[in-house]
Design a protein around this motif. Structure first.
Motif: not given
Length: 110
Positions: A23-25, A89-95, A100-105
């Protein structure tokens, strides 16, 4: 550009993750105008999969497929380019315990 960051990890790692840290991130991303939406998901056992085959609706309890990692949540971000999305994405804690899969919208224009 908008990107969806899909958070995957094995649910057994949930105990290693601190919700407050996540939540902090996310809060920091919101303050910087980089995060548009996001949420954690309930465990995969609560999932329902729906398919339409030959005009018939098929409903199955559980996820689409058995995997070692489950979809656990998402971050919808607005990044200038893919490199910035990767940095976020690299900073998202569960990484640290999953991926973390990154997909363009893809914009849909009628």
């Amino acid at each position: 550009m908008k990107y969806l960051c899909l958070v995957y990890y094995n649910e057994t790692h949930q105990v290693e993750l601190d919700d407050a840290h996540c939540m902090h991130y996310a809060g920091g991303l919101v303050e910087r105008g980089l995060m548009l939406a996001g949420n954690a998901l309930q465990p995969v056992a609560t999932a329902t999969t729906v398919r339409l085959r030959d005009g018939q609706v098929q409903v199955t309890d559980g996820p689409f497929a058995e995997t070692r990692e489950q979809l656990a949540g998402f971050y919808l971000i607005d990044a200038q380019h893919l490199d910035q999305a990767i940095e976020i994405a690299a900073g998202i804690p569960p990484a640290r315990v999953g991926s973390i899969e990154i997909r363009p919208i893809r914009d849909l224009h009628p």
